[in-house]
Design a protein around this motif. Structure first.
Motif, short mmCIF file in Angstrom:
data_model
loop_
_atom_site.label_atom_id
_atom_site.label_comp_id
_atom_site.label_asym_id
_atom_site.label_seq_id
_atom_site.Cartn_x
_atom_site.Cartn_y
_atom_site.Cartn_z
N HIS A 88 1.39 -1.27 0.13
CA HIS A 88 -0.28 0.02 -0.05
C HIS A 88 0.60 1.38 -0.16
CE1 HIS A 88 -2.55 2.87 1.82
NE2 HIS A 88 -3.60 2.93 0.52
N HIS A 122 -13.24 7.05 1.34
CA HIS A 122 -11.93 7.92 2.21
C HIS A 122 -11.02 7.79 1.34
CE1 HIS A 122 -9.95 3.89 -0.02
NE2 HIS A 122 -8.44 4.40 0.36
N HIS A 146 -7.31 7.96 -0.62
CA HIS A 146 -6.32 7.99 -0.98
C HIS A 146 -5.05 8.80 -1.83
CE1 HIS A 146 -2.99 4.21 -2.33
NE2 HIS A 146 -2.78 5.14 -3.24
N ASP A 172 -4.62 6.00 3.62
CA ASP A 172 -5.53 5.98 3.23
C ASP A 172 -6.45 6.69 5.18
OD1 ASP A 172 -5.81 4.26 1.46
OD2 ASP A 172 -6.07 2.95 2.81
ZN LIG Z 1 -5.21 3.05 -0.08
#
Ligand SMILES: [Zn+2]
Length: 372
Positions: free
Chosen positions: A244, A325, A327, A248
């Motif tokens: 990742h 959310h 990112h 987030d």
């Molecule tokens: Zn993310």
């Protein structure tokens, strides 16, 4: 046990605030940590309490030395007789304070700006591109890179330049120009060199600010960080392990997303993974990415210049996303960085005390180049 704890704590503090000689033996640099006080730095250079008292009584500006914060810096210079010569206090978020001592009295706010001698000029007229035309005009590659790094904060050099636009460089005998000025049909951007307290040469607008911006930490008001930057994590939708490469920020759908620093919209698209996504470019090295947006701000298109804090879109859950959310990614020269850890550039300023001289010199340079 208590005593040994105290000793540990003390030695820890001493370690943190131990002076480091910057250049020569009488030049001390300090960085403020939590719990530090100015007098500790002052005494560690061997200066007396009597002198400290005199300093504190010398001017109300000295009170600034009693309000210091972690991250602030000090430089204390002594002369060959171990007497105080100069104190430079550089707060993390304010202009530096210069205090010089001549053995009798303290003088505040004297900064050195080199007087200008006979200036020479280089004029780059755009035919193809800045890189191409600067090389043709005999400008060294490092200088061109510096121009690109600076001007990219205000314009997209790959698409905003027009044939006939000019870049003017003003030289005072050094390897780097003392001024770099873009003169286009629609605007002029003038930057002037100034050496800061650390001896670094930077370029500032005539208002005394560097052209780069300071980044805000988060581009949106968020409830929590639902996922941090990792090299490897389990993906709940895809049921596989993968990295990742961003942060987030969990926030309700429709929460506004703002540009964390001024930049230029590089790309705006709807992709299968990222959903509605925006790429912002900041200067020549920084790129930020905003994914899963519910929608874009009205009028946002690629090539648009955005100010720090300007609305660019709204939080959503488009693309491959498990819930609303944002990112957020930060890439430096194409490499993903952890937005929670990365040290980003900060805007810096010419000290207030040096501004009259700085602006006077800027006017002289512009006159010399026949620019109003
Ligand atoms: Zn993310």
């Amino acid at each position: 046990m208590y005593k040994s704890f105290l000793i540990t704590l003390l030695s820890f503090c001493v370690f943190l605030s131990a002076p480091s000689a910057a250049s020569g033996t009488h030049d001390y640099s300090f960085k403020v940590s939590r719990g530090d006080a100015f007098y500790k730095f002052f005494f560690s250079t061997g200066l007396s309490g009597k002198l400290l008292k005199k300093l504190m009584a010398s001017d109300e500006r000295a009170q600034k030395l009693n309000n210091i914060y972690p991250g602030d810096k000090f430089r204390i210079t002594l002369n060959d007789n171990h007497e105080l010569d100069q104190i430079i206090y550089s707060p993390a978020n304010d202009n530096p304070l210069f205090i010089t001592y001549d053995g009798q009295s303290f003088n505040y706010g004297k900064a050195n700006i080199q007087p200008i001698g006979k200036l020479s000029q280089t004029i780059i007229t755009i035919q193809k591109s800045l890189n191409y035309d600067a090389k043709k005009a005999g400008v060294a590659a490092e200088v061109t890179k510096m121009m690109v790094d600076n001007f990219s904060w205000e314009m997209d050099l790959s698409r905003d330049l027009r044939k006939g636009d000019k870049f003017m460089l003003s030289w005072n005998g050094g390897k780097t120009p003392i001024a770099m000025i873009y003169v286009g049909s629609r605007k002029t951007i003038a930057l002037f060199s100034y050496k800061n307290t650390l001896g670094q040469n930077k370029y500032f607008t005539s208002k005394g600010a560097t052209i780069n911006d300071t980044f805000a930490f988060a581009p949106t008001k968020y409830n929590r960080i639902s996922s941090g930057f990792t090299k490897r994590r389990f993906h709940p939708t895809l049921k596989i392990y993968r990295s990742h490469r961003g942060t987030d920020f969990a926030a309700p759908s429709g929460t506004p997303v703002y540009a964390p620093a001024k930049g230029i919209v590089k790309y705006r698209a709807t992709l299968s993974g990222y959903g509605n996504v925006i790429y912002l470019k900041h200067g020549s090295n920084y790129l930020t990415v905003y994914a899963h947006l519910s929608k874009f701000a009205a009028g946002l298109k690629s090539g648009k210049k955005v100010k720090k804090g300007e609305l660019i879109g709204y939080v959503g859950t488009t693309g491959q996303s498990t819930g609303p959310h944002l990112h957020y990614e930060i890439r430096v020269n194409g490499i993903h960085q952890d937005p929670e850890k990365i040290k980003l550039p900060k805007q810096s300023f010419v000290p207030t005390s040096a501004m009259p001289e700085f602006q006077k010199r800027a006017r002289q340079i512009l006159q010399n180049l026949n620019i109003k």
